[in-house]
Design a protein around this motif. Structure first.
Motif, PDB file in Angstrom:
ATOM      1  N   LEU A 119      71.407 -39.002  49.234  1.00  0.00           N
ATOM      2  CA  LEU A 119      70.523 -38.213  50.095  1.00  0.00           C
ATOM      3  C   LEU A 119      69.068 -38.409  49.738  1.00  0.00           C
ATOM      4  N   SER A 120      68.793 -38.689  48.449  1.00  0.00           N
ATOM      5  CA  SER A 120      67.402 -38.878  48.034  1.00  0.00           C
ATOM      6  C   SER A 120      66.763 -40.070  48.718  1.00  0.00           C
ATOM      7  N   GLN A 121      67.589 -40.968  49.280  1.00  0.00           N
ATOM      8  CA  GLN A 121      67.052 -42.141  49.972  1.00  0.00           C
ATOM      9  C   GLN A 121      67.040 -41.968  51.487  1.00  0.00           C
ATOM     10  N   THR A 122      67.834 -41.035  52.000  1.00  0.00           N
ATOM     11  CA  THR A 122      67.899 -40.861  53.449  1.00  0.00           C
ATOM     12  C   THR A 122      67.150 -39.634  53.925  1.00  0.00           C
ATOM     13  N   ARG A 123      66.672 -38.804  53.001  1.00  0.00           N
ATOM     14  CA  ARG A 123      65.947 -37.595  53.363  1.00  0.00           C
ATOM     15  C   ARG A 123      64.670 -37.512  52.537  1.00  0.00           C
ATOM     16  N   ALA A 124      63.573 -37.183  53.187  1.00  0.00           N
ATOM     17  CA  ALA A 124      62.281 -37.173  52.506  1.00  0.00           C
ATOM     18  C   ALA A 124      62.293 -36.281  51.270  1.00  0.00           C
ATOM     19  N   LEU A 125      62.938 -35.111  51.366  1.00  0.00           N
ATOM     20  CA  LEU A 125      63.017 -34.182  50.232  1.00  0.00           C
ATOM     21  C   LEU A 125      64.431 -34.121  49.660  1.00  0.00           C
ATOM     22  N   GLY A 126      65.203 -35.178  49.851  1.00  0.00           N
ATOM     23  CA  GLY A 126      66.537 -35.226  49.285  1.00  0.00           C
ATOM     24  C   GLY A 126      66.498 -35.064  47.771  1.00  0.00           C
ATOM     25  N   GLY A 127      67.368 -34.204  47.244  1.00  0.00           N
ATOM     26  CA  GLY A 127      67.395 -33.957  45.805  1.00  0.00           C
ATOM     27  C   GLY A 127      66.499 -32.831  45.348  1.00  0.00           C
ATOM     28  N   VAL A 128      65.672 -32.281  46.244  1.00  0.00           N
ATOM     29  CA  VAL A 128      64.795 -31.157  45.899  1.00  0.00           C
ATOM     30  C   VAL A 128      65.543 -29.852  46.186  1.00  0.00           C
ATOM     31  N   ARG A 129      65.669 -29.008  45.167  1.00  0.00           N
ATOM     32  CA  ARG A 129      66.366 -27.728  45.297  1.00  0.00           C
ATOM     33  C   ARG A 129      65.336 -26.599  45.404  1.00  0.00           C
ATOM     34  N   VAL A 130      65.454 -25.799  46.459  1.00  0.00           N
ATOM     35  CA  VAL A 130      64.549 -24.681  46.713  1.00  0.00           C
ATOM     36  C   VAL A 130      65.346 -23.387  46.687  1.00  0.00           C
ATOM     37  N   LEU A 148      60.892 -27.028  54.898  1.00  0.00           N
ATOM     38  CA  LEU A 148      61.332 -27.841  53.769  1.00  0.00           C
ATOM     39  C   LEU A 148      62.763 -28.324  53.979  1.00  0.00           C
ATOM     40  N   ALA A 149      63.621 -27.464  54.525  1.00  0.00           N
ATOM     41  CA  ALA A 149      65.006 -27.855  54.804  1.00  0.00           C
ATOM     42  C   ALA A 149      65.057 -28.953  55.858  1.00  0.00           C
ATOM     43  N   ASP A 150      64.192 -28.855  56.862  1.00  0.00           N
ATOM     44  CA  ASP A 150      64.151 -29.883  57.906  1.00  0.00           C
ATOM     45  C   ASP A 150      63.771 -31.242  57.336  1.00  0.00           C
ATOM     46  N   TYR A 151      63.044 -31.258  56.239  1.00  0.00           N
ATOM     47  CA  TYR A 151      62.694 -32.518  55.582  1.00  0.00           C
ATOM     48  C   TYR A 151      63.723 -32.936  54.537  1.00  0.00           C
ATOM     49  N   GLY A 152      64.804 -32.178  54.421  1.00  0.00           N
ATOM     50  CA  GLY A 152      65.903 -32.618  53.576  1.00  0.00           C
ATOM     51  C   GLY A 152      66.078 -31.887  52.273  1.00  0.00           C
ATOM     52  N   ALA A 153      65.246 -30.880  51.987  1.00  0.00           N
ATOM     53  CA  ALA A 153      65.428 -30.107  50.759  1.00  0.00           C
ATOM     54  C   ALA A 153      66.717 -29.293  50.841  1.00  0.00           C
ATOM     55  N   ASP A 154      67.342 -29.068  49.691  1.00  0.00           N
ATOM     56  CA  ASP A 154      68.500 -28.190  49.599  1.00  0.00           C
ATOM     57  C   ASP A 154      67.971 -26.778  49.410  1.00  0.00           C
ATOM     58  N   VAL A 155      67.883 -26.035  50.491  1.00  0.00           N
ATOM     59  CA  VAL A 155      67.326 -24.681  50.448  1.00  0.00           C
ATOM     60  C   VAL A 155      68.467 -23.683  50.294  1.00  0.00           C
ATOM     61  N   VAL A 156      68.424 -22.945  49.178  1.00  0.00           N
ATOM     62  CA  VAL A 156      69.407 -21.908  48.910  1.00  0.00           C
ATOM     63  C   VAL A 156      68.755 -20.565  49.205  1.00  0.00           C
ATOM     64  N   ASP A 169      66.721 -22.394  36.485  1.00  0.00           N
ATOM     65  CA  ASP A 169      66.580 -23.425  35.450  1.00  0.00           C
ATOM     66  C   ASP A 169      66.766 -24.819  36.025  1.00  0.00           C
ATOM     67  N   GLN A 170      67.499 -24.924  37.140  1.00  0.00           N
ATOM     68  CA  GLN A 170      67.771 -26.230  37.743  1.00  0.00           C
ATOM     69  C   GLN A 170      66.996 -26.462  39.031  1.00  0.00           C
ATOM     70  N   ALA A 171      66.207 -25.482  39.447  1.00  0.00           N
ATOM     71  CA  ALA A 171      65.518 -25.579  40.737  1.00  0.00           C
ATOM     72  C   ALA A 171      64.204 -26.336  40.616  1.00  0.00           C
ATOM     73  N   ASP A 172      63.765 -26.867  41.736  1.00  0.00           N
ATOM     74  CA  ASP A 172      62.440 -27.482  41.824  1.00  0.00           C
ATOM     75  C   ASP A 172      61.407 -26.477  42.320  1.00  0.00           C
ATOM     76  N   VAL A 173      61.837 -25.572  43.184  1.00  0.00           N
ATOM     77  CA  VAL A 173      60.940 -24.583  43.788  1.00  0.00           C
ATOM     78  C   VAL A 173      61.642 -23.234  43.798  1.00  0.00           C
ATOM     79  N   LEU A 174      60.914 -22.185  43.449  1.00  0.00           N
ATOM     80  CA  LEU A 174      61.355 -20.815  43.715  1.00  0.00           C
ATOM     81  C   LEU A 174      60.264 -20.149  44.524  1.00  0.00           C
ATOM     82  N   MET A 175      60.635 -19.583  45.654  1.00  0.00           N
ATOM     83  CA  MET A 175      59.669 -18.906  46.504  1.00  0.00           C
ATOM     84  C   MET A 175      60.173 -17.502  46.811  1.00  0.00           C
ATOM     85  N   HIS A 176      59.246 -16.556  46.873  1.00  0.00           N
ATOM     86  CA  HIS A 176      59.629 -15.167  47.134  1.00  0.00           C
ATOM     87  C   HIS A 176      58.481 -14.460  47.834  1.00  0.00           C
TER      88      HIS A 176
END
Length: 415
Positions: free
Chosen positions: A6-17, A33-41, A94-101
Motif C-alpha cells: 500500500l505504501s507504493q499505491t497510496r500517497a499516505l500508505g503506511g501512515v497511521r492516524v 488524510l484517509a482519501d490519500y491512503g492513510a490508515d485512519v483509526v 506508540d505505533q501511530a504517526d499522527v494523533l489528532m483530537h
C-alpha cells in the motif's frame, strides 16, 4: 503474483492516524488524510460520534452527516474514563504517526494523553490539537462551534454588509475550512518528519484560522499602515454581486479582464460603456463596482439564459448556469469524471458517495464505507500488540467495545 505494498499505491500508505475528534472539524480533516491512503483509526467514546445520529439513516449509526465525513476509516470504541482503555490507547499511540483530537488540552492532560507524555513515548508522533482558540489567548478554553466562529471571524458581518442582515453562511464553512487547514498542517509536519525523523506538536485553532481566511481579501485597506483604509473588498461586498436575472432564469456571469468587459459591452450594443473611464481597467471598475454590476444586470435581463451562455462562450467570458443541489448528480461534467460513487454496506444497503476530488497519477484510494461503531476494535487492538485475553478483558469491563457490544443511545452525546 506478489501484491504491491500500500505504501507504493497510496500517497499516505503506511501512515497511521488516531483520530479522537468528533462532529465535523476533525473528522473532515482525517477523511482527507484517509482519501490519500492513510490508515485512519476513529477512536470513539461508547456513545459514538454524535453525527452517527444526524440526518436520515438506512442503518443505525450510519446517518447522513456521518456518511459525509468518515469514509475510508476504521472505528474503535474506548471508554477513556477507564484506566485500562487509556493504557490501550497509549499502546496505539506508540505505533501511530499522527494523533489528532478536539478535546480541551486540560482534559487530555487529565487523561494522561497530553502532548508531552505521548511525544516522549513516541518522538516521531505528530500530535495535532484542534481547538476553538489558540492557547494562552483571551478566549482559550471556550467552547467553539461553527456558528460561533462564523460570527467571531467576520463571516456573519460580511453577509450583513451585503444584504443588511447578519447571517451565517448556509454551510458549515468554519468547520470545513479549518479541517482543510488541519489536514495540510499535518501533512507539512509529516513531510518535515521525513527529513528530520522528529515529530512535533501542532495547534490548529478555529478562530485564528477563519480570521485568516476572511482577511485574505477583506483586510484590504488595513494593510496600509501609513495610510490605513477600510476593511472589506468592495467587489465581494456589493449587494449587486449575485447571479444575474435573465429573461427566463438566472446566470452566473463573470467578465473580469479589460478585454472581457469591452467585448461584453460591445456585444450588448453598448459601445459607450466600453469607452467609459469608470470601467476602463480593474482599478476603476473596483471603485465603481456597484454601478458596473447594476448596468450588467440591466443588460442581461434583456435575453434568455441560452443566449448569454452562447455569447459568453464565443467571447471566452466565464459564465455558467446555476445548479440546484439536486442538480449536481446530473451535472454532465461530474457524471463524466465519475464524481459520484455507488457503495454497498455489509448489510446490503446501497449508498452513494462523492469521491476524493483530487486525482493522483500514482495513488489510487477507492472510497470505502464509513465504519460501524466499534467495527474494528478487535482488529486494531491486535495490531497494537494486545493479546486476545487482554482484549477480552477490555470488552468484558466495557473499557472497549466492538461492533457486537457497541450500541447507540440517541439520548446521549459522546463524552
Amino acid at each position: 503474483m506478489t501484491a504491491t505494498p500500500l505504501s507504493q499505491t497510496r500517497a499516505l500508505g503506511g501512515v497511521r492516524v488516531l483520530d479522537l475528534s468528533s462532529v465535523v472539524f476533525g473528522p473532515y480533516a482525517s477523511q482527507i488524510l484517509a482519501d490519500y491512503g492513510a490508515d485512519v483509526v476513529k477512536v470513539e467514546a461508547p456513545a459514538g460520534d454524535s453525527t452517527r445520529r444526524t440526518g436520515p439513516a438506512q442503518e443505525p449509526g450510519l446517518a447522513a452527516i456521518f456518511l459525509g465525513l468518515n469514509r475510508n476509516k476504521r472505528s474503535i470504541v474506548l471508554d477513556l474514563k477507564q484506566p485500562s482503555a487509556r493504557e490501550a490507547l497509549l499502546a496505539l499511540a506508540d505505533q501511530a504517526d499522527v494523533l489528532m483530537h478536539s478535546m480541551r488540552p486540560a482534559k487530555m492532560e487529565a487523561l494522561g494523553l497530553g502532548p508531552e507524555t505521548l511525544c516522549a513515548r513516541n518522538p516521531r508522533l505528530v500530535y495535532a490539537g484542534l481547538y476553538g482558540f489558540g492557547a494562552g489567548g483571551a478566549y482559550d478554553g471556550r467552547p467553539a462551534y461553527d456558528d460561533i466562529i462564523q460570527g467571531l471571524s467576520g463571516l456573519a458581518d460580511l453577509v450583513d454588509r451585503q444584504t443588511g442582515t447578519p447571517r451565517y453562511l448556509p454551510t458549515v464553512a468554519a468547520d470545513k475550512t479549518c479541517g482543510l487547514v488541519a489536514a495540510h498542517a499535518i501533512l507539512a509536519a509529516l513531510f518535515q518528519r521525513e527529513r528530520t525523523g522528529r515529530g512535533q506538536q501542532l495547534e490548529v485553532p478555529m478562530f485564528e484560522s477563519m480570521a485568516s481566511f476572511a482577511l485574505v481579501e477583506h483586510y484590504y485597506g488595513r494593510h496600509l499602515r501609513d495610510e490605513p483604509g477600510e476593511a472589506g473588498y468592495p467587489r465581494a461586498l456589493t449587494p449587486n454581486r449575485r447571479p444575474c436575472r435573465t429573461a427566463d432564469g438566472h446566470i452566473c456571469l463573470m467578465p473580469y479582464t479589460d478585454a472581457h468587459w469591452r467585448g461584453f459591452f460591445i456585444a450588448a450594443g453598448r459601445p459607450d460603456l466600453a469607452e467609459d473611464p469608470r470601467f476602463a481597467d480593474i482599478s476603476a471598475r473596483t471603485r465603481n463596482i456597484e454601478a458596473l454590476y447594476e448596468l450588467q444586470a440591466g443588460i442581461v435581463a434583456a435575453h434568455d439564459t441560452a443566449y448569454w451562455l452562447a455569447l459568453c462562450e464565443r467571447l471566452e467570458i466565464p459564465a455558467a448556469r446555476i445548479n440546484r443541489l439536486q442538480d449536481l448528480e446530473n451535472d454532465p461534467h461530474l457524471q463524466s469524471v465519475d464524481f459520484f460513487v455507488p457503495l454497498e454496506s455489509a448489510c446490503g444497503s446501497r449508498y452513494r458517495f462523492v469521491r476524493n476530488p483530487v486525482r493522483m497519477q500514482h495513488s489510487q484510494v477507492p472510497p470505502a464505507m464509513p465504519p460501524r461503531l466499534g467495527e474494528h476494535t478487535r482488529e486494531v487492538l491486535r495490531q497494537a500488540g494486545l493479546d486476545d485475553a487482554r482484549i477480552d478483558a477490555l470488552l468484558e469491563t466495557g473499557a472497549a467495545r466492538d461492533a457486537l457490544s457497541a450500541t447507540l443511545d440517541d439520548s446521549k452525546e459522546p463524552a
